[in-house]
Motif scaffolding. Sequence first.
Motif, short mmCIF file in Angstrom:
data_model
loop_
_atom_site.label_atom_id
_atom_site.label_comp_id
_atom_site.label_asym_id
_atom_site.label_seq_id
_atom_site.Cartn_x
_atom_site.Cartn_y
_atom_site.Cartn_z
N SER A 1 153.34 92.97 8.31
CA SER A 1 152.52 93.64 8.01
C SER A 1 151.43 93.32 6.97
CB SER A 1 152.83 95.26 7.50
OG SER A 1 154.05 95.73 8.40
N SER A 2 150.00 93.76 7.26
CA SER A 2 149.08 93.47 6.21
C SER A 2 148.20 94.46 6.27
CB SER A 2 148.69 92.16 7.17
OG SER A 2 147.89 92.29 8.02
N TYR A 3 147.31 94.34 5.23
CA TYR A 3 146.18 95.07 5.20
C TYR A 3 144.89 94.75 6.27
CZ TYR A 3 147.62 97.31 0.83
OH TYR A 3 148.34 97.98 -0.06
N ALA A 4 144.84 93.41 6.43
CA ALA A 4 143.91 92.99 7.57
C ALA A 4 144.20 91.71 8.45
CB ALA A 4 142.60 92.27 6.58
N VAL A 5 143.61 91.66 9.56
CA VAL A 5 144.01 90.39 10.43
C VAL A 5 142.84 90.05 10.82
CG1 VAL A 5 144.95 89.97 12.63
CG2 VAL A 5 145.92 91.77 11.11
N ILE A 6 142.70 88.48 10.86
CA ILE A 6 141.74 87.73 11.29
C ILE A 6 142.05 87.21 12.68
CG2 ILE A 6 140.22 85.73 11.18
CD1 ILE A 6 140.10 86.21 8.03
N LEU A 7 141.39 87.30 13.69
CA LEU A 7 141.95 86.69 15.08
C LEU A 7 141.22 85.36 15.05
CD1 LEU A 7 141.30 89.76 17.47
CD2 LEU A 7 143.61 89.06 16.47
N ALA A 8 141.70 84.40 15.13
CA ALA A 8 141.31 83.14 15.33
C ALA A 8 141.80 82.03 16.35
CB ALA A 8 140.99 82.26 13.87
N GLN A 9 142.36 82.69 17.19
CA GLN A 9 143.18 81.94 18.13
C GLN A 9 142.45 81.15 19.33
OE1 GLN A 9 142.69 85.31 17.80
NE2 GLN A 9 143.70 86.45 19.52
N GLY A 10 141.23 81.10 19.17
CA GLY A 10 140.40 79.87 19.94
C GLY A 10 140.54 80.26 21.19
N VAL A 11 140.46 78.94 22.11
CA VAL A 11 140.33 79.03 23.29
C VAL A 11 141.16 77.80 23.98
CG1 VAL A 11 138.09 79.88 23.39
CG2 VAL A 11 138.50 77.20 23.32
N SER A 12 141.55 77.82 25.06
CA SER A 12 142.25 76.87 25.87
C SER A 12 141.50 76.24 26.95
CB SER A 12 143.54 77.31 26.27
OG SER A 12 143.49 78.29 27.42
N VAL A 13 141.73 74.89 27.31
CA VAL A 13 140.84 74.22 28.71
C VAL A 13 141.35 75.07 29.88
CG1 VAL A 13 140.58 72.36 29.95
CG2 VAL A 13 141.10 72.14 27.42
N ARG A 14 140.11 75.58 30.46
CA ARG A 14 140.33 76.35 31.88
C ARG A 14 141.16 75.37 32.79
NH1 ARG A 14 137.89 80.88 32.88
NH2 ARG A 14 136.29 80.57 31.16
N THR A 15 142.04 76.13 33.37
CA THR A 15 143.07 75.25 34.35
C THR A 15 142.04 75.13 35.82
OG1 THR A 15 143.55 77.57 35.21
CG2 THR A 15 145.04 76.46 33.55
N LEU A 16 142.27 73.95 36.35
CA LEU A 16 141.84 73.48 37.63
C LEU A 16 142.61 74.14 38.74
CD1 LEU A 16 139.80 71.81 39.11
CD2 LEU A 16 141.46 69.97 38.93
#
Length: 554
Positions: free
Chosen positions: A328-343
Amino acid sequence: MSKPVILSVDDDHEVLGAIERDLRRHYRGEYRILKASSGRAGLQAAVELKQRGTPVALFLVDERMPGMSGTEMLQEARKLHPDARRVLLTAYADTEAAIRGINDVGLDHYLLKPWDPPDLRLYPVLDDLLSDWSANVRLPYDGLRVAGGTWSPQSYAVKEFLSRNGVPYRWLDVDGDESVRELVTSVTGDPTLLPVVLFADGSTLVRPTHQELAEKVGMRTVASRPFYDLVIVGGGPAGLAAAVYAASEGLATLMVEQEAPGGQAGTSSQIENYLGFPAGVSGADLARRATAQAKRFGAELLSAQEVTAIRRDDPYRVVRLGNGTEVSSYAVILAQGVSVRTLQVPGVETLTGRGVFYGAAMTEAATYRGRHVCVMGGANSAGQGALFFSRYASRVTMLVRADSLHKSMSRYLIDRIEAASNIEVQTGLEVVEVYGAGHLEGVSVRDVSTGDVRSIQLAALFIFIGSAPHTATVADLVELDEKGYVLTGPDLPSAASGRPAGWLPDRDPYLFETSVPGIFAAGDVRAGSGKRVAAAVGEGSGCVSVVHRYLATV
């Protein structure tokens, strides 16, 4: 393997004793501390260490010594231990010695005596030099081995995980060595059950998950406490920057990373336009430095751990991890970024990890030495990948759907690609099929203007065709745009009240704040972000100041 050595040399016995005392206090856990009372004695010690095969990590040498100066000693020692870091000590600002040392022995640093307090004037300098040395010097083999096959996707995944997390290993190829095949059979009973990871203590793991590997090699995979001020989801540039700034400002901070610190940026072979690195810096080096910095300030980093859900339980935010535990926390930062799009073309799914790779896949470069490889994509990441593989492959073909590179690639990369004799750029093409028996043998490409289809024979295909945000776990929690990126601040849709639907606080959302108070987003996962490493670092660090504003209200 014996510990690498730090060798200090000074003819003043009091100074030499003080150097030894301070070095032992800070480095004795990882390094063997040796000393010598003259330049010639120091050189003799360097010779003996070379003969025993003991690596020297750093020479810390006084300049003004009778018989042989520090510069003269380092000049000879460099021939024996060329990778060792070299530091001169002097009692006053000796510009002449510094210039001679830089020009003659490739001096890494110059320190004045006295160096008190060492926590400010000695350790930070040596920490940085030793970190660079350990990251870039190949030490004698020390136990961990991976027995696998060139065309085994599971083997590739294990190699990539260990490499990106800075865990040294020795590769044993079952395809080229019958004794390795027999070793795998003795462990598994089935030579096709790959990979097998063998540890120095005699234990083994067969087809391990990333979490099993991380736990075995000593990475932290379980949170040490149930509650934090801030939980950061993702360890790319934005997440690492947030961890550094949050921890340095006294927040109890947890960062959770699913694969390896650095995110997609960590796979970049060379980032040449990042501020402060005129010669460029690899994504791996940047991630390593940032990780060490975050840990130094007290941030807790979990590796090989997935965030499976986040829920709101006012005034707290609860994060569920892949192992079933919650923090648990008071705050969350979403910084999970991106992945290369699949072909999405025939053959890709079968041949992924068997000659078809997403991103740079730097662990595979040596496999394709002297062969023809293709890089698919026209953005900066594709350009960096093409330049990296051009060091190994005989020929690199870039397959670009657009009619030129200028629409999506930085000028400096275009110039370098044009100057590379073994890189060929083919525009106006799209891959419509990949094929091969057991491993990639070629691709079929179609001209987007004429529709003509032709085949290209090659050994490997590295795919960089855009990105997709990692937002599946928060899709029902926060507002996303039509492409799945997280909406924040002024970009959030407004209800009749002028604020996001369901918004309870008597204020507008802060910059970087999502539609859920106390949950923020930074870096590539955020809608409207700059999609550059520097931009992600700026957002991650800037986001922390907004988190402080939020914490003042809870």
